[in-house]
Write an enzyme that holds these catalytic residues in place. Structure first.
Site, short mmCIF file in Angstrom:
data_model
loop_
_atom_site.label_atom_id
_atom_site.label_comp_id
_atom_site.label_asym_id
_atom_site.label_seq_id
_atom_site.Cartn_x
_atom_site.Cartn_y
_atom_site.Cartn_z
CD GLU A 80 86.67 87.65 4.65
OE1 GLU A 80 86.50 86.53 5.15
OE2 GLU A 80 85.91 88.15 3.80
CD GLU A 115 87.21 88.58 -0.25
OE1 GLU A 115 86.22 87.87 0.03
OE2 GLU A 115 88.36 88.34 0.15
#
Ligand code: AHR
Length: 493
Positions: free
Chosen positions: A173, A297
């Site tokens: 991220e 995720e």
């Protein structure tokens, strides 16, 4: 009656077992308490790992386990987690509750866990606050066979032989907690850092670049344009939030009615659109699908359980989560030409977990049961299935009522996994199966009369699969009825 056609002779590639991956972050009670209690704990353990959790997870045939984060990964310095435990650095877990991280669970403990679970490690490296040298040395430490500064340090710490490490993520991220970067900047950093993620000996690293957040198609475009030739995989993160709102309440994990149920199903089905659109961009730069889309995720994300630390992301898991799991796995199967790995967040005590623990007690969640029922699809051949789903109407909105996928394993056994998303209406299916002479059908169903049914430490088997009987198989025609809010897996042979 819903008409379906399944062609047992027409396969559409392999459903990678890596779609059944899990994720374990240093977050809340996932690693500490949920997996690692230490050898001196009163909780029964094997070399410091909880015995009950190990046994439950082994049953799932977990193919790959991602660690140490998540956001934690871009603040993790691996050297802090090696050597004698009493000498390991203590740090603050800035991302998750500001609690102390004593680094007792480090590289050796993680890779030993993977051995005990017979799973492959997937390590996320630190780009956000780590150096290129740190990343290079970590890979050398784990995989170099022979004499080298890092290999010698590993041996000094008790591990003579290198480990096998296939999957390595270059940052997590990086558009957010991993550095708030622009894609252009991260693409350059990816090119830079990944150069030093080396293949030592016969260890070949599958390098995964940080991919987009949800529908950030620009991120995908830039990464593919600038770095596709240097990566094996590009990640995608997308979570199902019932309210769709990151900044206010995400919704309760257990207190919900038909409205929140529908919204959750709709937001789960959005995964398909995301995969289609990101894949389209990837196709432009990589028509041969050499770069895998790695959904590392995903899962349901709600408000934490009342009274628990907001930074620990501890939530209950209901029948609704079983549907989230079943639908997503069906989507991954059906797009397995591009989707090569997926890792549900997270394995124990965090977000959409497989198991929850409290002291020395453990329970299996409805999501666990779906992973257990669906694992038959791992490495099987995806079968060609066509049907037109009736629509699930709620107020002015509609989504497909059914989510289905089918596969054939090496022994010629067919498995069909079917979810009825509707909270109140059943679905009768008539499936014509071409090129199939089997006569036997059996199945399992996971459902409940309450949409928010869940397992508690006092009633750990409230939601559990039972034998499914509402089907017939005659002359290549399979008829079955899916009650509302159900996940079913059928076995034909
Ligand atoms: O899974 C929890 C967190 O969600 C991860 O640390 C992060 O990558 C994502 O935002």
């Amino acid at each position: 009656m819903i008409k379906m056609t399944l062609n047992a002779a027409k396969t559409n590639g392999t459903i990678s077992r890596y779609l059944y991956g899990q994720f374990a972050e240093h977050l809340g009670r996932c690693i500490y308490e949920g997996i690692w209690v230490g050898e001196d704990s009163l909780i029964e353990n094997v070399e410091g790992y909880r015995k009950d959790v190990l046994e439950a997870l082994r049953q799932l045939n977990i193919p790959v386990l991602r660690w140490p984060g998540g956001c934690f990964a871009d603040e993790y310095h691996w050297e802090d987690g090696i050597g004698p435990k009493s000498e390991r650095a203590r740090m603050i877990n800035n991302n998750w509750g500001g609690v102390e991280e004593n680094n007792h669970f480090g590289t050796h403990e993680f890779l030993r866990l993977c051995e005990l679970l017979d799973t492959e490690p997937y390590i996320s490296g630190n780009v956000g606050s780590g150096t290129v040298r740190e990343m290079q040395q970590w890979v050398e430490y784990m995989t170099f066979d022979g004499e080298s500064p890092m290999a010698n340090l590993r041996k000094q710490n008790g591990q003579e032989n290198p480990w096998k490490l296939q999957f390595f993520g270059v940052g997590n991220e990086n558009w957010g907690c991993g550095g708030n970067m622009r894609p252009e900047y991260y693409a350059d950093l990816y090119r830079h850092y990944s150069t030093y993620v080396r293949n030592y000996g016969d260890n070949k690293v599958y390098k995964i670049a940080c991919g987009p957040n949800t529908d950030d198609y620009h991120w995908t475009e830039v990464l593919m344009r600038e770095a596709a030739g240097l990566m094996n995989g590009l990640s995608l993160h997308y979570y199902t939030l019932p309210t769709g709102n990151w900044f206010g309440s995400k919704g309760s994990s257990t207190e919900f009615g038909a409205d929140e149920w529908f919204a959750t199903m709709k937001n789960t089905m959005y995964m398909e659109e995301l995969i289609v659109k990101h894949s389209k961009i990837m196709d432009k730069y990589d028509p041969e699908c050499k770069v895998g889309l790695i959904v590392d995720e995903w899962g349901g994300w709600y408000d934490v359980e009342p009274g628990t630390n907001p930074g620990f992301l501890y939530q209950q898991n209901t029948l609704r989560d079983a549907l989230i799991a079943g639908i997503n796995l069906n989507i991954f199967h059906n797009y397995s030409k591009r989707v090569k790995m997926a890792n549900i967040a997270q394995v124990v005590n965090v977000l959409q977990a497989m198991v929850l623990t409290e002291g020395d007690r453990m329970l299996l969640t409805p999501t666990y049961h779906v992973f257990d029922m669906y694992k038959v699809h791992q490495d099987a051949e995806l079968l060609d299935l066509s049907f037109e789903s009736p629509m699930y109407k709620h107020g002015s909105q509609t989504i497909p009522q059914l989510s289905v996928s089918a596969s054939k394993n090496v022994d010629g056994i067919i498995h069909i996994s079917a979810c009825n998303l509707h909270h109140a209406i059943s679905a009768s299916v008539s499936c014509h199966i071409d090129a199939f002479e089997g006569k036997e059908v059996s199945g399992q169903i996971l459902t409940h009369s309450s949409l928010n049914a869940h397992n508690t430490f006092d009633r750990p088997e409230e939601v559990a699969p039972v034998k499914f009987t509402d089907m017939t198989l005659r002359d290549g025609k399979l008829n079955f009825v899916l009650p509302p809010a159900t996940v079913v897996v059928l076995k034909l042979g």
